[in-house]
Design a protein around this motif. Structure first.
Motif, short mmCIF file in Angstrom:
data_model
loop_
_atom_site.label_atom_id
_atom_site.label_comp_id
_atom_site.label_asym_id
_atom_site.label_seq_id
_atom_site.Cartn_x
_atom_site.Cartn_y
_atom_site.Cartn_z
N SER A 27 -18.24 -8.38 31.23
CA SER A 27 -19.07 -7.21 31.00
C SER A 27 -18.85 -6.73 29.58
O SER A 27 -17.88 -7.13 28.92
N GLN A 28 -19.71 -5.88 29.12
CA GLN A 28 -19.59 -5.41 27.74
C GLN A 28 -18.44 -4.43 27.60
O GLN A 28 -18.31 -3.50 28.41
N VAL A 29 -17.64 -4.61 26.59
CA VAL A 29 -16.50 -3.74 26.32
C VAL A 29 -16.47 -3.38 24.84
O VAL A 29 -16.85 -4.19 24.00
N THR A 30 -16.01 -2.18 24.57
CA THR A 30 -15.96 -1.74 23.18
C THR A 30 -14.80 -2.40 22.43
O THR A 30 -14.97 -2.93 21.35
N MET A 31 -13.62 -2.33 23.06
CA MET A 31 -12.44 -2.80 22.36
C MET A 31 -11.85 -4.01 23.07
O MET A 31 -11.70 -4.01 24.29
N MET A 32 -11.49 -5.02 22.31
CA MET A 32 -10.73 -6.15 22.81
C MET A 32 -9.45 -6.26 21.99
O MET A 32 -9.42 -5.86 20.82
N PHE A 33 -8.43 -6.78 22.61
CA PHE A 33 -7.11 -6.82 21.99
C PHE A 33 -6.54 -8.22 22.07
O PHE A 33 -6.79 -8.95 23.04
#
Lengths: 113, 110
Positions: A27-33
């Motif tokens: 799904s769409q996410v703002t932040m990835m780490f």
């Protein structure tokens, strides 16, 4: 919870080469780490990847060594460049879902010979 | 500097025992604290805690946060061999960054 996939799941690489790890979120996410976990150690944050902007690197990590791409809201890549045996680690991507809950991909176990 | 200390470092118990894992922290602009179970590579999300004194529960696992004393505990009752893992806590510092502790390695013997 999010479904996060990573590939490759493991690789053995020669020193001096580069490896790109892919991370896909369902799904769409703002932040990835991106994290690194060296043998016997805890997780260390490498960088935060936001779509549409440059990644933010933590102290001790630089873009030339760990370039990151974030072309859209569901995908990111981490490249480990010019590898040495000290780069042998588990590399993990994660994303924040449902607010602050952070979920991890299955990880990539990298061995550099 | 942000700091997270988990104790004990390791623990060996027998099936059926109850264990309490501790996590103390000092982080800037604390917002929440996460608990994870790590068996092989990827940590598995267990709980997110944001408010003091409110217990989160999932089956035999429960957790609580004390924001005044800056610690959290994770309890596991009636332990099973499948609970053997490293348990990680991670308080959130600032706007987005989680600081991971070194973990407690739990081994449950049959």
């Amino acid at each position: 919870s999010a479904v996060i996939s990573q590939k490759p799941s493991r690789d053995i690489c020669q020193r001096g080469t580069s490896l790109t790890i892919q991370c896909q979120v369902d799904s769409q996410v703002t932040m990835m780490f991106w994290y690194r976990q060296q043998p016997g150690q805890s997780l260390t944050l490498i960088a935060t990847a936001n779509q549409g902007s440059e990644a933010t690197y933590e102290s001790g990590f630089v873009i030339d060594k760990f370039p990151i791409s974030r072309p859209n809201l569901t995908f990111s890549t981490l490249t480990v460049s010019n590898m040495s045996p000290e780069d042998s680690s588990i590399y993990l991507c994660s994303a924040n879902m449902q607010g602050d809950e952070q979920y991890f991909g299955p990880g990539t176990r990298l061995t550099v010979t | 500097e942000d700091k997270v200390v988990q104790s004990p470092l390791s623990l060996v118990v027998h099936e059926g025992d109850t264990v309490t894992l501790n996590c103390s922290y000092e982080v800037t602009n604390f917002r929440s604290l996460l608990w994870y179970k790590q068996e092989k590579k990827a940590p598995t999300f267990l709980f997110m805690l944001t408010s003091s004194g409110i217990e989160k529960k999932s089956g035999r696992l429960s957790s609580i946060l004390d924001k005044k004393e800056l610690f959290s505990i994770l309890n596991i009752t009636a332990t099973q061999t499948g609970d053997s893992a490293v348990y990680l806590c991670a308080p959130r510092s600032g706007t987005y960054k989680y600081i991971f502790g070194t973990g407690t390695r739990l081994k449950v013997l049959a």
